[in-house]
Design a protein around this motif. Structure first.
Motif, PDB file in Angstrom:
ATOM      1  N   LEU A 131      21.082  45.161  44.360  1.00 34.94           N
ATOM      2  CA  LEU A 131      22.268  44.554  43.775  1.00 34.94           C
ATOM      3  C   LEU A 131      22.305  44.902  42.290  1.00 34.94           C
ATOM      4  CD1 LEU A 131      23.820  41.180  44.487  1.00 34.94           C
ATOM      5  CD2 LEU A 131      23.359  41.765  42.120  1.00 34.94           C
ATOM      6  N   HIS A 132      23.413  45.497  41.866  1.00 34.79           N
ATOM      7  CA  HIS A 132      23.629  45.868  40.459  1.00 34.79           C
ATOM      8  C   HIS A 132      24.786  45.023  39.939  1.00 34.79           C
ATOM      9  CE1 HIS A 132      21.450  49.793  40.956  1.00 34.79           C
ATOM     10  NE2 HIS A 132      21.750  49.520  42.209  1.00 34.79           N
ATOM     11  N   MET A 133      24.554  44.302  38.853  1.00 36.72           N
ATOM     12  CA  MET A 133      25.626  43.525  38.243  1.00 36.72           C
ATOM     13  C   MET A 133      25.851  44.032  36.826  1.00 36.72           C
ATOM     14  SD  MET A 133      26.008  39.405  37.574  1.00 36.72           S
ATOM     15  CE  MET A 133      24.964  39.312  36.121  1.00 36.72           C
ATOM     16  N   GLU A 134      27.050  44.489  36.555  1.00 36.66           N
ATOM     17  CA  GLU A 134      27.451  44.868  35.199  1.00 36.66           C
ATOM     18  C   GLU A 134      28.431  43.824  34.702  1.00 36.66           C
ATOM     19  OE1 GLU A 134      29.223  48.749  35.621  1.00 36.66           O
ATOM     20  OE2 GLU A 134      27.331  49.723  35.142  1.00 36.66           O
ATOM     21  N   TYR A 135      28.275  43.419  33.439  1.00 33.23           N
ATOM     22  CA  TYR A 135      29.192  42.440  32.869  1.00 33.23           C
ATOM     23  C   TYR A 135      29.430  42.775  31.402  1.00 33.23           C
ATOM     24  CZ  TYR A 135      24.989  40.223  30.963  1.00 33.23           C
ATOM     25  OH  TYR A 135      23.814  39.971  30.301  1.00 33.23           O
ATOM     26  N   THR A 136      30.607  42.441  30.929  1.00 35.39           N
ATOM     27  CA  THR A 136      30.984  42.787  29.567  1.00 35.39           C
ATOM     28  C   THR A 136      30.367  41.815  28.564  1.00 35.39           C
ATOM     29  OG1 THR A 136      33.053  41.564  29.832  1.00 35.39           O
ATOM     30  CG2 THR A 136      33.112  43.950  30.253  1.00 35.39           C
ATOM     31  N   ALA A 137      30.087  42.337  27.395  1.00 32.66           N
ATOM     32  CA  ALA A 137      29.386  41.581  26.356  1.00 32.66           C
ATOM     33  C   ALA A 137      30.205  40.416  25.811  1.00 32.66           C
ATOM     34  CB  ALA A 137      28.992  42.518  25.223  1.00 32.66           C
TER      35      ALA A 137
END
Length: 121
Positions: free
Chosen positions: A4-10
């Protein structure tokens, strides 16, 4: 498996990535689709440089990609996607005035070519 890869904005400082990952992992365990809980590997990446569309207003996103071995039915994959999206929706109080897009993507990994081993077990 799965990964599972989670990318989120700063610009989502209220998001606790550690809490998000454990909640997402617990959801995957609860699905009954995977073997031992320690087979679930997740990671989070905060994206410092990003754009969402072309508008001048501030926007944000969280994108979860779940890579899993091929062979599951479309219905099972849809259930997994929807349950992960529900977790994202309930992670925190979203800031007023900030458009946040939540996305879940499932990707099949070719079962025949995937290799894995555990060291020190």
């Amino acid at each position: 498996m799965p990964h599972l890869h989670m990318e989120y904005t700063a610009n989502l400082p209220q998001l606790n990535a550690d809490v998000a990952l454990i909640r997402l992992n617990n959801t995957l365990v609860g699905s009954g689709q995977f073997g031992a809980e320690f087979d679930i590997k997740s990671r989070a990446v905060k994206v410092e440089t990003f754009k969402v569309g072309t508008a001048m207003g501030e926007r944000a996103f969280i994108h979860v990609k779940l890579a899993l071995l091929s062979g599951r039915s479309p219905q099972i994959k849809k259930q997994l996607s929807q349950s992960l999206l529900a977790v994202l929706q309930d992670l925190c109080e979203w800031p007023a005035g900030l458009e946040v897009q939540l996305c879940v993507e499932l990707v099949d990994i070719d079962r025949e070519s995937y290799s894995k081993t555990a060291i020190g077990v």
